[in-house]
Design a protein around this motif. Sequence first.
Motif, short mmCIF file in Angstrom:
data_model
loop_
_atom_site.label_atom_id
_atom_site.label_comp_id
_atom_site.label_asym_id
_atom_site.label_seq_id
_atom_site.Cartn_x
_atom_site.Cartn_y
_atom_site.Cartn_z
N TYR A 1 -5.99 -3.18 1.25
CA TYR A 1 -6.05 -3.94 2.50
C TYR A 1 -5.81 -2.98 3.65
N LEU A 2 -6.74 -2.92 4.59
CA LEU A 2 -6.60 -2.04 5.75
C LEU A 2 -5.94 -2.79 6.89
N ASP B 1 -9.40 -11.34 8.57
CA ASP B 1 -9.80 -11.80 9.89
C ASP B 1 -8.71 -11.49 10.92
N PHE B 2 -7.46 -11.50 10.50
CA PHE B 2 -6.37 -11.16 11.40
C PHE B 2 -6.46 -9.69 11.83
N THR B 3 -6.75 -8.80 10.88
CA THR B 3 -6.92 -7.39 11.23
C THR B 3 -8.04 -7.23 12.25
N SER B 4 -9.13 -7.94 12.03
CA SER B 4 -10.26 -7.87 12.96
C SER B 4 -9.84 -8.33 14.35
N LEU C 1 1.58 -8.14 5.74
CA LEU C 1 2.31 -8.11 4.47
C LEU C 1 2.18 -9.43 3.72
N ALA C 2 2.20 -10.54 4.44
CA ALA C 2 2.07 -11.84 3.77
C ALA C 2 0.72 -11.95 3.05
N VAL C 3 -0.33 -11.47 3.69
CA VAL C 3 -1.66 -11.50 3.05
C VAL C 3 -1.65 -10.60 1.81
N PRO D 1 -9.32 -14.06 4.25
CA PRO D 1 -8.96 -14.92 5.37
C PRO D 1 -7.45 -15.07 5.47
N THR D 2 -6.97 -15.15 6.69
CA THR D 2 -5.56 -15.40 6.93
C THR D 2 -5.38 -16.90 6.96
#
Length: 150
Positions: A5-6, A39-42, A110-112, A82-83
Amino acid sequence: MRPTYLDACVIAALLFDEPASDHVIGEVRSWRSGVIVSDFTSAEVSAAVSKRVRMKLDDLAAANTRLAAVDRFRASLPVAAPTESRDIRAAERLVRAFELKLRAPDAIHLAVCLRHDFRLATLDKKLAFAARALGVACINPAENLGEQKN
């Protein structure tokens, strides 16, 4: 190997001219089939691009080119993460674990990772510390260059 996960600082190193960019690009290419971007990272990366426009580091054309590159990169990945609302609730619990010293965005990453058992790639040493404390496998793709963010 579990998917990697990036977080946003790794994507930023891919997008912006940073000291570790070339090395990070090579590392991410080596993980290509197992790379995950949420999607949160984006959204976080989009906010960083927006900030560069506000700071007049990028004009609108450059910003749109960067955002299109992020969209193409995400579209090329075999899996998205997806978050979910449960990630936000888990992130709140992580932020309340004061010894982890997490900001809310880092806790969401971290949760993802915890929910999916992803390996986390980050340049952020505080996030890496918290990840390891929680048993999340973590890698800094530029660690051997001494590149870490606070």
